[in-house]
Design a protein around this motif. Sequence first.
Motif, mmCIF file in Angstrom:
data_model
loop_
_atom_site.group_PDB
_atom_site.id
_atom_site.type_symbol
_atom_site.label_atom_id
_atom_site.label_comp_id
_atom_site.label_asym_id
_atom_site.label_seq_id
_atom_site.Cartn_x
_atom_site.Cartn_y
_atom_site.Cartn_z
ATOM 1 N N SER A 172 0.805 -1.221 0.000
ATOM 2 C CA SER A 172 0.000 0.000 0.000
ATOM 3 C C SER A 172 0.839 1.273 0.000
ATOM 4 O O SER A 172 0.456 2.284 -0.613
ATOM 5 C CB SER A 172 -0.960 0.002 1.198
ATOM 6 O OG SER A 172 -0.237 -0.069 2.417
ATOM 7 N N SER A 173 1.980 1.252 0.663
ATOM 8 C CA SER A 173 2.820 2.453 0.713
ATOM 9 C C SER A 173 3.459 2.760 -0.639
ATOM 10 O O SER A 173 3.958 3.874 -0.853
ATOM 11 C CB SER A 173 3.916 2.284 1.767
ATOM 12 O OG SER A 173 4.769 1.190 1.435
ATOM 13 N N SER A 174 3.435 1.800 -1.559
ATOM 14 C CA SER A 174 4.028 1.979 -2.886
ATOM 15 C C SER A 174 2.981 2.281 -3.952
ATOM 16 O O SER A 174 3.320 2.441 -5.123
ATOM 17 C CB SER A 174 4.792 0.711 -3.302
ATOM 18 O OG SER A 174 5.839 0.427 -2.406
ATOM 19 N N ILE A 175 1.703 2.348 -3.553
ATOM 20 C CA ILE A 175 0.619 2.465 -4.531
ATOM 21 C C ILE A 175 0.006 3.865 -4.499
ATOM 22 O O ILE A 175 -0.312 4.395 -3.427
ATOM 23 C CB ILE A 175 -0.472 1.415 -4.240
ATOM 24 C CG1 ILE A 175 0.084 0.012 -4.456
ATOM 25 C CG2 ILE A 175 -1.700 1.643 -5.134
ATOM 26 C CD1 ILE A 175 -0.859 -1.098 -4.037
ATOM 27 N N ARG A 176 -0.135 4.446 -5.694
ATOM 28 C CA ARG A 176 -0.920 5.672 -5.866
ATOM 29 C C ARG A 176 -2.226 5.248 -6.520
ATOM 30 O O ARG A 176 -2.253 4.917 -7.707
ATOM 31 C CB ARG A 176 -0.175 6.688 -6.737
ATOM 32 C CG ARG A 176 1.048 7.274 -6.067
ATOM 33 C CD ARG A 176 1.657 8.379 -6.910
ATOM 34 N NE ARG A 176 0.680 9.435 -7.199
ATOM 35 C CZ ARG A 176 0.954 10.516 -7.910
ATOM 36 N NH1 ARG A 176 2.167 10.689 -8.412
ATOM 37 N NH2 ARG A 176 0.024 11.432 -8.128
ATOM 38 N N LEU A 177 -3.273 5.248 -5.742
ATOM 39 C CA LEU A 177 -4.519 4.609 -6.150
ATOM 40 C C LEU A 177 -5.509 5.610 -6.715
ATOM 41 O O LEU A 177 -5.702 6.701 -6.180
ATOM 42 C CB LEU A 177 -5.139 3.894 -4.945
ATOM 43 C CG LEU A 177 -6.386 3.062 -5.179
ATOM 44 C CD1 LEU A 177 -6.081 1.890 -6.094
ATOM 45 C CD2 LEU A 177 -6.939 2.564 -3.844
ATOM 46 N N GLY A 178 -6.156 5.218 -7.833
ATOM 47 C CA GLY A 178 -7.338 5.909 -8.302
ATOM 48 C C GLY A 178 -7.120 7.279 -8.882
ATOM 49 O O GLY A 178 -7.982 8.149 -8.761
ATOM 50 N N ASN A 179 -5.989 7.522 -9.530
ATOM 51 C CA ASN A 179 -5.825 8.802 -10.210
ATOM 52 C C ASN A 179 -5.213 8.560 -11.582
ATOM 53 O O ASN A 179 -4.442 7.622 -11.778
ATOM 54 C CB ASN A 179 -4.930 9.743 -9.401
ATOM 55 C CG ASN A 179 -3.488 9.268 -9.336
ATOM 56 O OD1 ASN A 179 -3.229 8.119 -9.033
ATOM 57 N ND2 ASN A 179 -2.560 10.163 -9.607
ATOM 58 N N TRP A 180 -5.599 9.432 -12.536
ATOM 59 C CA TRP A 180 -4.994 9.347 -13.860
ATOM 60 C C TRP A 180 -3.801 10.282 -13.888
ATOM 61 O O TRP A 180 -3.910 11.472 -13.636
ATOM 62 C CB TRP A 180 -5.987 9.721 -14.953
ATOM 63 C CG TRP A 180 -5.351 9.546 -16.294
ATOM 64 C CD1 TRP A 180 -4.712 10.494 -17.049
ATOM 65 C CD2 TRP A 180 -5.217 8.316 -17.006
ATOM 66 N NE1 TRP A 180 -4.202 9.933 -18.197
ATOM 67 C CE2 TRP A 180 -4.505 8.603 -18.195
ATOM 68 C CE3 TRP A 180 -5.643 7.016 -16.759
ATOM 69 C CZ2 TRP A 180 -4.212 7.610 -19.135
ATOM 70 C CZ3 TRP A 180 -5.345 6.043 -17.694
ATOM 71 C CH2 TRP A 180 -4.644 6.340 -18.859
ATOM 72 N N MET A 181 -2.642 9.753 -14.187
ATOM 73 C CA MET A 181 -1.428 10.545 -14.167
ATOM 74 C C MET A 181 -1.248 11.294 -15.492
ATOM 75 O O MET A 181 -1.438 10.730 -16.556
ATOM 76 C CB MET A 181 -0.219 9.637 -13.906
ATOM 77 C CG MET A 181 1.036 10.396 -13.534
ATOM 78 S SD MET A 181 2.387 9.278 -13.078
ATOM 79 C CE MET A 181 1.756 8.587 -11.539
ATOM 80 N N THR A 182 -0.891 12.556 -15.420
ATOM 81 C CA THR A 182 -0.677 13.347 -16.626
ATOM 82 C C THR A 182 0.536 12.831 -17.393
ATOM 83 O O THR A 182 1.424 12.187 -16.807
ATOM 84 C CB THR A 182 -0.431 14.816 -16.274
ATOM 85 O OG1 THR A 182 0.811 14.925 -15.554
ATOM 86 C CG2 THR A 182 -1.577 15.373 -15.440
ATOM 87 N N PRO A 183 0.621 13.103 -18.696
ATOM 88 C CA PRO A 183 1.826 12.715 -19.439
ATOM 89 C C PRO A 183 3.094 13.308 -18.841
ATOM 90 O O PRO A 183 4.141 12.650 -18.827
ATOM 91 C CB PRO A 183 1.558 13.268 -20.839
ATOM 92 C CG PRO A 183 0.076 13.319 -20.955
ATOM 93 C CD PRO A 183 -0.416 13.669 -19.582
ATOM 94 N N GLU A 184 3.002 14.540 -18.323
ATOM 95 C CA GLU A 184 4.184 15.185 -17.751
ATOM 96 C C GLU A 184 4.681 14.427 -16.521
ATOM 97 O O GLU A 184 5.888 14.142 -16.396
ATOM 98 C CB GLU A 184 3.862 16.637 -17.386
ATOM 99 C CG GLU A 184 3.594 17.555 -18.568
ATOM 100 C CD GLU A 184 2.216 17.340 -19.193
ATOM 101 O OE1 GLU A 184 2.023 17.761 -20.358
ATOM 102 O OE2 GLU A 184 1.321 16.747 -18.528
ATOM 103 N N ASP A 185 3.776 14.080 -15.609
ATOM 104 C CA ASP A 185 4.187 13.333 -14.424
ATOM 105 C C ASP A 185 4.588 11.907 -14.780
ATOM 106 O O ASP A 185 5.519 11.342 -14.189
ATOM 107 C CB ASP A 185 3.072 13.317 -13.382
ATOM 108 C CG ASP A 185 3.048 14.580 -12.544
ATOM 109 O OD1 ASP A 185 4.009 15.371 -12.628
ATOM 110 O OD2 ASP A 185 2.067 14.784 -11.807
ATOM 111 N N THR A 186 3.881 11.309 -15.733
ATOM 112 C CA THR A 186 4.266 9.966 -16.183
ATOM 113 C C THR A 186 5.692 9.974 -16.694
ATOM 114 O O THR A 186 6.498 9.091 -16.354
ATOM 115 C CB THR A 186 3.322 9.480 -17.296
ATOM 116 O OG1 THR A 186 1.983 9.456 -16.800
ATOM 117 C CG2 THR A 186 3.705 8.083 -17.768
ATOM 118 N N SER A 187 6.032 10.959 -17.494
ATOM 119 C CA SER A 187 7.386 11.075 -18.026
ATOM 120 C C SER A 187 8.405 11.242 -16.900
ATOM 121 O O SER A 187 9.485 10.642 -16.934
ATOM 122 C CB SER A 187 7.471 12.268 -18.982
ATOM 123 O OG SER A 187 8.788 12.440 -19.465
#
Length: 376
Positions: free
Chosen positions: A244-259
């Motif tokens: 759980s401490s490694s999971i970012r749950l339930g959000n769509w990540m922007t291309p900028e943050d994904t990159s």
Amino acid sequence: MSVKTVRKSGKPVVTWHKGFEAGSRDGSVAGWNEGYRIGRSNGIYTQLGERLFPIRPYKVLYVTAGIGDPYPALDQAIIEGLRSVVSEVVSVSPAESVVAAATLYMPDIVLVLNGVILPLEQVDELRQRGFRTAVWFTDDPYYTDWTIGIAPHYDYVFTLELNCVSLYQSIGCTNVYYFPFAVNTKAFYPCATQLSFQTDICFIGTAFWNRVWYVDQIAHYLKGKRTLLSGWWWDRLQQYQLLSSSIRLGNWMTPEDTSRYYNGAKIVINLHRPVDDETNNNSMLLQACSVNPRTFEINGCSTLQLVDLRSEVSQMYVPNQEIVTYSSPEELVYQLDYYLTHEEERREIAFKAYNRTLRQHTYAHRLDQMMSILFE
């Protein structure tokens, strides 16, 4: 850890702290490695640059997907790619009157992304008025129950799944082409990242059941590493509490943050969507052999990618030289462990993947190829 001291004129003097020494050493190594990665990547980009294609004297009316994330970023990438290969690009939403826009702008081709939102009556009217039409399907084969009813309405059909070419031909489409997506080099490129984006292992994507199963199998291994899992439905994991401490749950990540996360990871895992997931509309269970867009985006960040084995992977990148594959949770753990402890090999594969991506897999490359098909 204790502090070493010496006495000088009766006063204690701090000479060194073991923890600080280790942290400083590790930080210096990490900083050097990151600097080397960025420097080598910049050298590759300087050598290759952004390839310039001849500007064809054509006008393209581009119809966006008309759906929320991640499609707006994909629309933008394609529009920018089109602008690098044709003289004029006009974009409209499928919620607008595309027929009216075509009548006003008189394009040489109407290119539609996805085609699920645009009413087919408008496509038919465009053709009746003499406009040539093309559709580029984004999610084959996962929604083929829908797309087999859409494809026959277009003059040209482009699909990112090789196995769908024969499907569309079998229902009467005559101009069908396998056309994978690519990387938007303005969004996905090598860059330095803040500490908050840095991990050993990164996976970004929706937790389809095949992905859940894989991660559950390797959860104890991931727990011992700096791991990031980001996307919808990761609370399906049996081992959710462990990770759980490694999971970012339930959000769509922007291309900028994904990159940024791709850049900050030592290894990025890519695991394709299953053809039989309950969220699909693929009643024929048409199999998939082609790569997803993330394949190109990860490599565009000059980061090592571990991808599940599909036959088309080797047509895009050379396995074990430009990309690393796996076909089971056990093999995935083996590859993760090996490349986390073999820094130089990991970097060299990532550099070669970045080189190949710049040479062959940008949207400018794809749209130049598409224009060749449409006009030559």
